[in-house]
Design an enzyme around this catalytic site. Structure first.
Site, PDB file in Angstrom:
ATOM      1  N   TYR A 153       0.847  -1.209   0.000  1.00 42.44           N
ATOM      2  CA  TYR A 153       0.000   0.000   0.000  1.00 42.44           C
ATOM      3  C   TYR A 153       0.880   1.256   0.000  1.00 42.44           C
ATOM      4  CZ  TYR A 153      -4.053   2.877   1.536  1.00 42.44           C
ATOM      5  OH  TYR A 153      -5.067   3.806   1.650  1.00 42.44           O
ATOM      6  N   LYS A 157       0.798   3.986  -2.880  1.00 45.88           N
ATOM      7  CA  LYS A 157       0.364   5.356  -2.585  1.00 45.88           C
ATOM      8  C   LYS A 157       1.501   6.358  -2.777  1.00 45.88           C
ATOM      9  CE  LYS A 157      -4.025   4.764  -1.538  1.00 45.88           C
ATOM     10  NZ  LYS A 157      -5.046   5.112  -2.543  1.00 45.88           N
TER      11      LYS A 157
HETATM   12  N1  LIG Z   1     -10.989   6.094   4.686  1.00 47.71           N
HETATM   13  C1  LIG Z   1      -9.778   6.431   5.132  1.00 47.71           C
HETATM   14  O1  LIG Z   1      -9.571   6.667   6.340  1.00 47.71           O
HETATM   15  C2  LIG Z   1      -8.632   6.581   4.154  1.00 47.71           C
HETATM   16  C3  LIG Z   1      -7.373   6.932   4.664  1.00 47.71           C
HETATM   17  C4  LIG Z   1      -6.330   7.075   3.763  1.00 47.71           C
HETATM   18  C5  LIG Z   1      -6.519   6.882   2.404  1.00 47.71           C
HETATM   19  N2  LIG Z   1      -7.746   6.525   1.935  1.00 47.71           N
HETATM   20  C6  LIG Z   1      -7.901   6.343   0.487  1.00 47.71           C
HETATM   21  O2  LIG Z   1      -9.075   7.010   0.058  1.00 47.71           O
HETATM   22  C7  LIG Z   1      -9.705   6.288  -0.995  1.00 47.71           C
HETATM   23  C8  LIG Z   1     -11.149   5.955  -0.642  1.00 47.71           C
HETATM   24  O3  LIG Z   1     -11.173   5.226   0.573  1.00 47.71           O
HETATM   25  P1  LIG Z   1     -12.530   4.686   1.231  1.00 47.71           P
HETATM   26  O4  LIG Z   1     -12.271   4.575   2.694  1.00 47.71           O
HETATM   27  O5  LIG Z   1     -13.672   5.464   0.763  1.00 47.71           O
HETATM   28  O6  LIG Z   1     -12.583   3.201   0.625  1.00 47.71           O
HETATM   29  P2  LIG Z   1     -13.868   2.244   0.416  1.00 47.71           P
HETATM   30  O7  LIG Z   1     -13.359   0.846   0.562  1.00 47.71           O
HETATM   31  O8  LIG Z   1     -15.004   2.676   1.277  1.00 47.71           O
HETATM   32  O9  LIG Z   1     -14.244   2.520  -1.096  1.00 47.71           O
HETATM   33  C9  LIG Z   1     -13.461   2.066  -2.170  1.00 47.71           C
HETATM   34  C10 LIG Z   1     -14.420   1.598  -3.251  1.00 47.71           C
HETATM   35  O10 LIG Z   1     -13.643   1.149  -4.385  1.00 47.71           O
HETATM   36  C11 LIG Z   1     -14.354   0.088  -4.991  1.00 47.71           C
HETATM   37  N3  LIG Z   1     -13.458  -0.749  -5.796  1.00 47.71           N
HETATM   38  C12 LIG Z   1     -12.583  -1.681  -5.341  1.00 47.71           C
HETATM   39  N4  LIG Z   1     -11.973  -2.270  -6.376  1.00 47.71           N
HETATM   40  C13 LIG Z   1     -12.474  -1.720  -7.513  1.00 47.71           C
HETATM   41  C14 LIG Z   1     -12.250  -1.938  -8.896  1.00 47.71           C
HETATM   42  N5  LIG Z   1     -11.360  -2.854  -9.320  1.00 47.71           N
HETATM   43  N6  LIG Z   1     -12.942  -1.205  -9.790  1.00 47.71           N
HETATM   44  C15 LIG Z   1     -13.860  -0.278  -9.362  1.00 47.71           C
HETATM   45  N7  LIG Z   1     -14.111  -0.043  -8.056  1.00 47.71           N
HETATM   46  C16 LIG Z   1     -13.430  -0.747  -7.139  1.00 47.71           C
HETATM   47  C17 LIG Z   1     -14.941  -0.692  -3.804  1.00 47.71           C
HETATM   48  O11 LIG Z   1     -16.045  -1.490  -4.196  1.00 47.71           O
HETATM   49  C18 LIG Z   1     -15.288   0.423  -2.827  1.00 47.71           C
HETATM   50  O12 LIG Z   1     -16.667   0.772  -2.879  1.00 47.71           O
HETATM   51  C19 LIG Z   1      -8.835   5.064  -1.232  1.00 47.71           C
HETATM   52  O13 LIG Z   1      -7.926   5.303  -2.285  1.00 47.71           O
HETATM   53  C20 LIG Z   1      -8.100   4.892   0.079  1.00 47.71           C
HETATM   54  O14 LIG Z   1      -6.886   4.213  -0.085  1.00 47.71           O
HETATM   55  C21 LIG Z   1      -8.812   6.356   2.784  1.00 47.71           C
END
Ligand SMILES: NC(=O)c1ccc[n+]([C@@H]2O[C@H](COP(=O)([O-])OP(=O)(O)OC[C@H]3O[C@@H](n4cnc5c(N)ncnc54)[C@H](O)[C@@H]3O)[C@@H](O)[C@H]2O)c1
Length: 246
Positions: A153, A157
């Site tokens: 990851y 990232k």
């Molecule tokens: N939530 C946090 O605290 C946090 C912290 C740091 C970084 N992020 C980053 O922010 C972004 C969003 O995070 P989140 O928490 O909303 O994640 P989440 O898991 O809630 O949403 C991600 C979505 O991507 C979809 N997905 C997965 N594989 C896919 C594919 N091959 N094609 C199309 N869609 C696909 C999933 O079905 C899911 O609905 C991500 O890139 C994550 O790494 C989130």
């Protein structure tokens, strides 16, 4: 209405942060293509937007497949004839310590977080270049600075940060802004399932001593994809309550 008449594509917009952005962008006047491989989650986001009087459509393309990504961009063009905003939000983790990390763990995370963002930018850019207008917003994580059990990851990232720098340079002359958000710990249903010890440790690591909210991410994203930020490009914004690493 900061996004009046704009067309936005948000990947992974059935998920927590993606849904937050999709709803806010639609409230600000954008027509939103809600991509998610999970049909139900994408449909839920679209339903919320339409209930609020906005315009949105579902797209279920798999971002790890370049042909599928091209079809997704064709879908936007067919539906609305242009693409102003691409948010490369979809991402996921598969944690393991280095010596236990499998080839599959590595490929799963790098293919979605990094290669998927590349596929989307590559397919979207020609349409933006042609019009001399575009916003690409990538999603990293504060884990880009390194985290135990996340070599896949972190690498992906950090790659997204590099991609932002490279694409920002390459596309600047076409008035295409490329920026990146690196969230810290955000209060989402997934975060609620974190082990309490881990949760407390992460909050302690955050100078503001709390988790962020989904709206914090959505509002930062709105600013970066709006013309308020038209002279900002190649930047990584830490939406992390001051947390600079683990
Ligand atoms: N939530 C946090 O605290 C946090 C912290 C740091 C970084 N992020 C980053 O922010 C972004 C969003 O995070 P989140 O928490 O909303 O994640 P989440 O898991 O809630 O949403 C991600 C979505 O991507 C979809 N997905 C997965 N594989 C896919 C594919 N091959 N094609 C199309 N869609 C696909 C999933 O079905 C899911 O609905 C991500 O890139 C994550 O790494 C989130």
């Amino acid at each position: 209405m900061k996004l009046k008449d704009k067309v936005a594509l948000i990947t992974g917009a059935g998920g927590d942060l993606g849904r937050g952005m999709a709803i806010l962008f639609a409230q600000e006047g954008a027509r939103v293509m809600v991509n998610d491989i999970n049909v139900e989650k994408a449909e839920k986001t679209v339903e919320i937007i339409i209930d609020q009087g906005g315009t949105a459509t579902v797209d279920n393309s798999d971002l790890t497949n370049s042909k599928s990504v091209r079809q997704m961009i064709d879908h936007v063009m067919k539906e609305w004839g242009k693409l102003d905003i691409l948010v490369n939000n979809a991402g996921d983790v598969k944690d393991a310590l280095l010596v236990k990390m499998t080839d599959e763990d590595w490929d799963f995370v790098v293919d979605l977080n990094l290669k998927g963002s590349f596929f989307c930018a590559r397919a979207a850019a020609p349409h933006m270049i042609e019009r001399g207008y575009g916003k690409i917003l990538n999603f990293s994580s504060m884990a880009y600075k390194g985290n135990i059990g996340q070599v896949n990851y972190t690498s992906a990232k950090a790659g997204v940060v590099g991609m932002t720098q490279a694409l920002g340079l390459e596309l600047a002359k076409y008035s295409i802004n490329v920026n990146c958000i690196a969230p810290g710990l955000i209060e989402t249903p997934k975060a609620a399932t974190l082990d309490e010890k881990v949760r407390n440790y992460l909050i302690k690591k955050t100078p503001m001593r709390r988790m962020g909210e989904i709206i914090d991410i959505a509002k930062t994203a709105l600013f970066l994809v709006s013309d308020d930020a038209k002279f900002i490009t190649r930047q990584v914004i830490h939406v992390s309550g001051g947390m600079e690493g683990f």
